[in-house]
Scaffold this motif. Sequence first.
Motif, short mmCIF file in Angstrom:
data_model
loop_
_atom_site.label_atom_id
_atom_site.label_comp_id
_atom_site.label_asym_id
_atom_site.label_seq_id
_atom_site.Cartn_x
_atom_site.Cartn_y
_atom_site.Cartn_z
N ALA A 98 60.61 -6.36 67.31
CA ALA A 98 59.72 -4.97 67.89
C ALA A 98 58.54 -5.20 67.07
N LEU B 58 61.65 -5.10 75.97
CA LEU B 58 60.99 -4.16 75.11
C LEU B 58 59.85 -3.45 75.72
N ILE C 154 56.46 1.25 73.46
CA ILE C 154 55.99 0.10 73.24
C ILE C 154 54.77 -0.81 73.84
#
Length: 428
Positions: A407, A273, A279
């Motif tokens: 996430a 991620l 992110i």
Amino acid sequence: MSQATAPPPTTALNMSHRQVLEALSGLLLGMFVAILSSTVVSNALPRIITDLGGGQSAYTWVVTAALLATTATTPIWGKLADLISKKALVQLALLIYVLGSVLAGAAQGTGELIACRVLQGVGAGGLTALAQVIMATIIAPRERGRYSGYLGAVMAVGTIGGPLVGGVIVDTSWLGWRWCFYVGVPFAVAALVVLQKTLKLPVVKRKAQIDWWGATLITAAVSVLLIWVSLAGNQFAWMSWPTVAMVLGALVLGALAIRIETRAAEPMIPPRLFRSRTIALATVASVAVGIGMFGASVFLGQYFQLSRGESPTMAGLMTLPMILGLVVSSTLSGRVISRTGLWKRYLVAGSALLTVGFALLGTLRADTNFALLSCYMALVGIGLGMTMQNLVLAVQNTVRPHELGAASSVVAFFRSLGGAIGVSALGA
């Protein structure tokens, strides 16, 4: 941090605006309960610690214990949401929170109270992570900004308004400080009932592969780090052998966690991620937002009581400029983002306002003009409102549907981590 004009395809249930609001009502109640539990004790702590015969370390740990448990368990709840029933998980989180709250309200010593706060934190971690995940499941990406504003407004009221509620409870003779823990129970029960009636989600049916080693190592690394931050400068010097041992221990545990996560079939926090610039930057920003959100709520209350001699209730009322700024900016920015599809400018502007607001708060003295102080708090509130939920929104629009839980929990995890570190370090 680049804006994605064409986010990855995701699934959203075919629900009308009314159905979404009905489903969100239970989630919003649950989120309010989770945030309230972290901040409601802020203005009540002097009375609580005095009655239970605790010291300064207990004062810090009553807040930090709940934040630590919330931080450590958030990625676990988020990962479970990708594997099993989200509705069952959020209801379990509410039940854990209710149990912890009832036991905390009946505590007879600071050690018992801190243990119960850990249980509260576990439930709050589930509510924090799952509210974000479920919202992403039932709402299409383009519409999430609109509803994220509501979630951000509720978080704002719970975070900044918690000290006000705690102050009123302490100042009301026929209630007493134990109601600081009982006050969230009716909201949690109401959330359970509403969720059971309104939340209809498809149940994911696939073999659950929980990365227990990863979860254990992540929890251990974060726990050691936070324990060091809260004890250093009080129990031992910042530059001392205990500091070296605890920092090295946290780094070793963190390195082991990263190694495990890169090899696990279903990692708690998938390392891939962070290859996304969006992110990675959202993670860093979430730490800063957590420090600001929890640091402001805890220490402004102390400033008003200790420096200005205000009562707990008045200390809470004097933070209203920050609450109003947060609620208004969160709601309006969320609506504008849904209408335009653009979010980067609001994150940048919010971060700048947050930085300026805290720099100005650093100039406070006991005799600072309250009108000026109100402007400083409003700047912080507006900055928090423009960043807090929109960071989650940016991350959710970057990942695939099967990674929404992991996430979303990453952002919540690092926001809670920032809050825990902020409260511990500033308290030390």
